[in-house]
Structures are given as structure tokens and as C-alpha cells.
Design an enzyme around this catalytic site. Structure first.
Site, PDB file in Angstrom:
ATOM      1  N   TYR A 179     -42.243  10.709  63.575  1.00  0.00           N
ATOM      2  CA  TYR A 179     -41.600  10.881  62.774  1.00  0.00           C
ATOM      3  C   TYR A 179     -39.611  10.564  63.387  1.00  0.00           C
ATOM      4  CZ  TYR A 179     -39.573  15.233  64.312  1.00  0.00           C
ATOM      5  OH  TYR A 179     -38.579  16.467  64.671  1.00  0.00           O
ATOM      6  N   CYS A 180     -39.210   9.987  62.309  1.00  0.00           N
ATOM      7  CA  CYS A 180     -37.544   9.746  63.121  1.00  0.00           C
ATOM      8  C   CYS A 180     -36.466   9.926  62.305  1.00  0.00           C
ATOM      9  CB  CYS A 180     -37.210   8.207  63.376  1.00  0.00           C
ATOM     10  SG  CYS A 180     -38.265   6.909  62.209  1.00  0.00           S
ATOM     11  N   ARG A 181     -35.578   8.783  61.457  1.00  0.00           N
ATOM     12  CA  ARG A 181     -34.506   9.134  61.733  1.00  0.00           C
ATOM     13  C   ARG A 181     -34.617   9.941  59.388  1.00  0.00           C
ATOM     14  NH1 ARG A 181     -30.871   5.485  64.942  1.00  0.00           N
ATOM     15  NH2 ARG A 181     -29.683   7.319  66.260  1.00  0.00           N
ATOM     16  N   GLY A 182     -35.959   9.075  59.013  1.00  0.00           N
ATOM     17  CA  GLY A 182     -35.662   9.588  57.066  1.00  0.00           C
ATOM     18  C   GLY A 182     -36.899   8.046  57.507  1.00  0.00           C
TER      19      GLY A 182
END
Lengths: 227, 227
Positions: A179-182
DNA sequence: CAACTATTCAATTGTTTTATTGAATATTTC
DNA sequence: GAAATATTCAATAAAACAATTGAATAGTTG
């Protein structure tokens, strides 16, 4: 309605609109989203977004006037951050509303998925189940300082630029979820591409830390401490 | 970041900013708030807000382009309404954020309370307790159609203009709590003034229907059906 | 203290937005 | 079908905004 009441209401809505004005510029929205992940200096933001430093500074001042961000001076740098957690929550609301109401946003999201073949995200719910069973390794591919500011419990941090170097350290028997920032950040998609290219079973969730918080708070699952 | 990615992000944030632009005008915010209470025609909105009809129409079209409102034609009238419940929820979020971040909003709220002496609202929590005990009559003083669209369970409807006529029908032994469109609507304050002037024990809550909904959903109290 | 760096300020440009006005359209009523 | 009503459209003028540029400030490093 009395005249005094009208004046009062006008002043009040004028104030609400100040927050609205901050949200009326694409560039400013992008800045808020970035700051929601963790504090950053003006030129960091300038580099990430590709805007000129002066332009970023100006936008940040607008945001500061409406008290959506605040800053500390650290030596030569000015470090901006969001003023409150509620600002990040509000941005999640805005994104959700936009996705719900604007077909164009939906279209853009599916469009990019076609470029990154088979990057369809798995549901947060699904991830929760997999993690309970210990069948999955959750990977946070954002820069490390953002991970330190807050991350999904159980996740480990390998920033996307360092992923290729650290491939050997990853367990082979577990599936990896990144996952990352969104939902509008593509780092996790890139991570999955890298992992899949060397034969590791990998997928991604589209949620970031703030979307995850919203999820646990709304589904009454024990809201574990954020490490 | 690749060039394609930059273009994609710009388009995406452009879209988010369309919703933002809708929120950047005080007048438009007031229109959304009014529509959140129930459907209304263009000239109804024009009369309530004091704006010209053409101006209202133009703002409504802007809101419609971003799909925050929709409309049906009914004979000679065009009836606008919010496109989704989530739009009303979003406005509650915006108001909460504004109150939290902007001192000026807080100041304006206390300022108006000084004009309406002793109009300090009671807490929603307090009202719930009083209603459980049956010690209180909850009064919805908005126009009747807004009451019909949705109201706090247990409330009865007496629009503010008809309150003086209906004074005789009110029970003398119960305390009365009034509410209206929400924290920035003064109808409930006016109602309390009228009631107190003839010796009825009365107070108000500042919450409206949407703030109430948010309250019950966040406090996990059994979310009773809205009548 | 001189050179350097990060940030802000101030002035300018072109663009968007807002409110206003009067005309045009569409629907209803008599 | 003519008059009346509700709404939208189109054109305008004034105001606000965004991006750019180059200069100014303030703090840091050699």
C-alpha cells in the site's frame, strides 16, 4: 429575516467559503494530500509536485490563512504539516464524495488500471482476513518518514526506491500486499509490478493510512494502536 | 514520476477541485445547506436568501455540473434537491472543520448568542436523556415540508410563523426544546424567545437533522427509524 | 563575513469568477 | 391563444485568482 441576521449569515458563510477556496485549486488539494501523509518542507513539496517553489509557498500561505496547515522553522527549512487530523479525514470525505458523484473520477481511476495490467486492488476487508491468518506480509512503500508518522499495524516499511535492493530479504512463502499514500498514488502499483516480475505473488490495496483509519472506525473492529 | 502519471494526477485533482469550486462561494454553500433540509424551487431559494433569481439559477447550475444537486421540473417550477445524502453529510463535515479551525466562526457564533439573551443551547446528549424520561417536548420549527422530509424521532412540527397561533395547544407541564436547520439557523432561538415570553420553560439544541444523524451514527445508540 | 541555500515577497500577466441586467423560453391559467 | 409566471440564457463589467518572474530576507556553512 432581519437585516442583522442577514449580515451575520453572510459573514459566517464567507468564513466557510474560505475553507472552500482552499479546496478549489487542484494544486492546493494535492499539497494537502501530501501533507496528510507527513510533514514536508517547501522544496520537498515543490520537487514532488513539479510546481515552482514560489508557487508552492504561495499556496501553502493560502492554506495557512485558513488554518488547514501549520509550520515550524527548522534551520534553513520551513516544515509544513496539516493542522489537525481532521483535515486529513476531511480530505478522505472529499475524495469519497468526488468518486461517488463525478463519473470522470471513476473513469480516470479505471483508465490508469488498464495501464498497469492486473493491478486491480483487493478489498481492505479481504486483507484483514488474510492478515489474521498470517498468510500475508503487508508492505508500506512510502518514504520512511511517512511510515514513521503512522502506518497500518503490522506493516513493514520498504520505500519504493529501495524495493529492488531489498528483494532478497522478503519471505518467499508469503503473499505480499503493498500500500502507499492512498487511492490516487501509484507507488503500490509499481511495487506490485516489481514483485510480480521476479515471481513473487503480490497484490495491493488502494487505501492509505487515513482511509484505513476511517475503515476501522466505521466498522467497529477493535481499533488497534498505530505503531 | 512519469509524464503520463503527472497528466493523470492533474486531471484527477482537476476533478476534485470541481467539487472544491462549488464550496468556494458563500452563496453556493448557503444554497446547499438549504437544499440539505429539503427540495426547493429556484424562487423559493431566491426569496430565502435574498439573491436575485438569475443569480440563484446560475449557482444551482454550477452545483449541478458537479453533481451535488439534481432537479425535477414540476409544472412551472424547477425543484432542486441535493443529489445524495452524502452531500449533506459532507456539509456537516465542512461546518465542523470550519468551526474547529477558524476562530472567526467561533466568534460569530458566540456574538449572535449575546443578541439572543440566554439562548445557550443544551447538548444533544442532554436532550436524549430528557426525552427518555418523557419530560420534554421536542419541537421542530422549520417549514412543514422540511419536517416531512425527515426529522428527529419524537419531534412535533410547528413552523416558526405559526408558533404564536398554536401556543394554546402546547402542554404546560412539559419543558419544550426547539430545533431548526442547524447551528447557523436562528429559528429555534426565535422560538425559545416566543415561548419564554409567555412563561413556558423552553430551550434549544443547535443541531439539525443532519447533525443529529451524525451523532447517533457515531455514538452507536440504536439508530431509530426516521418517521 | 562571504557565499550559499531555502523561503517569501512584490509586481505583472492572463484567466476565471461573480453579480447584474434584460431578453428568451417554457409552462400554466384564464 | 393571450397574459402571466418561473426559469434560464447571454452579454457585460468589476473583482478575484493563479502562475511567473526577479528581488529581498533569513538562516547556514565554509
Amino acid at each position: 429575516m432581519t437585516n442583522l441576521e442577514r449580515i451575520w449569515k453572510d459573514q459566517l458563510y464567507q468564513e466557510f467559503a474560505r475553507i472552500g477556496k482552499c479546496l478549489s485549486s487542484p494544486k492546493r488539494l494535492e499539497l494537502i494530500d501530501l501533507l496528510a501523509q507527513g510533514p514536508k518542507s517547501v522544496d520537498q513539496l515543490s520537487k514532488i509536485t513539479g510546481m515552482s517553489v514560489a508557487n508552492v509557498s504561495q499556496h501553502l500561505q493560502t492554506l495557512h490563512e485558513s488554518r488547514l496547515v501549520r509550520f515550524n522553522k527548522k534551520g534553513n527549512y520551513v516544515i509544513y504539516e496539516i493542522a489537525e487530523r481532521s483535515v486529513a479525514d476531511f480530505m478522505v470525505s472529499l475524495h469519497r464524495l468526488s468518486e461517488k458523484q463525478l463519473v470522470e473520477v471513476q473513469r480516470l481511476k479505471t483508465e490508469i488500471l488498464q495501464h498497469h495490467a492486473s493491478m486491480e486492488p483487493i478489498a481492505l476487508e479481504e486483507l484483514m482476513v488474510l492478515m489474521e491468518k498470517g498468510e500475508v506480509l503487508l508492505l508500506d512503500v512510502r518514504p520512511e518518514d511517512e511510515y514513521i508518522m503512522g502506518h497500518i499495524p503490522g506493516a513493514i516499511s520498504i520505500p519504493i526506491e529501495q524495493l529492488e535492493k531489498h528483494l532478497a530479504t522478503l519471505p518467499v512463502n508469503k503473499e505480499i500486499v503493498a500500500y502507499c499514500r492512498g487511492p490516487y498514488c501509484l507507488m503500490s502499483a509499481r511495487a506490485v509490478e516489481i514483485l510480480k516480475s521476479i515471481g513473487i505473488k503480490a497484490s495491493r490495496i488502494e487505501e492509505g493510512v487515513h482511509e484505513w483509519k476511517r475503515y476501522v472506525e466505521h466498522s467497529n473492529i477493535s481499533p488497534k494502536e498505530i505503531l
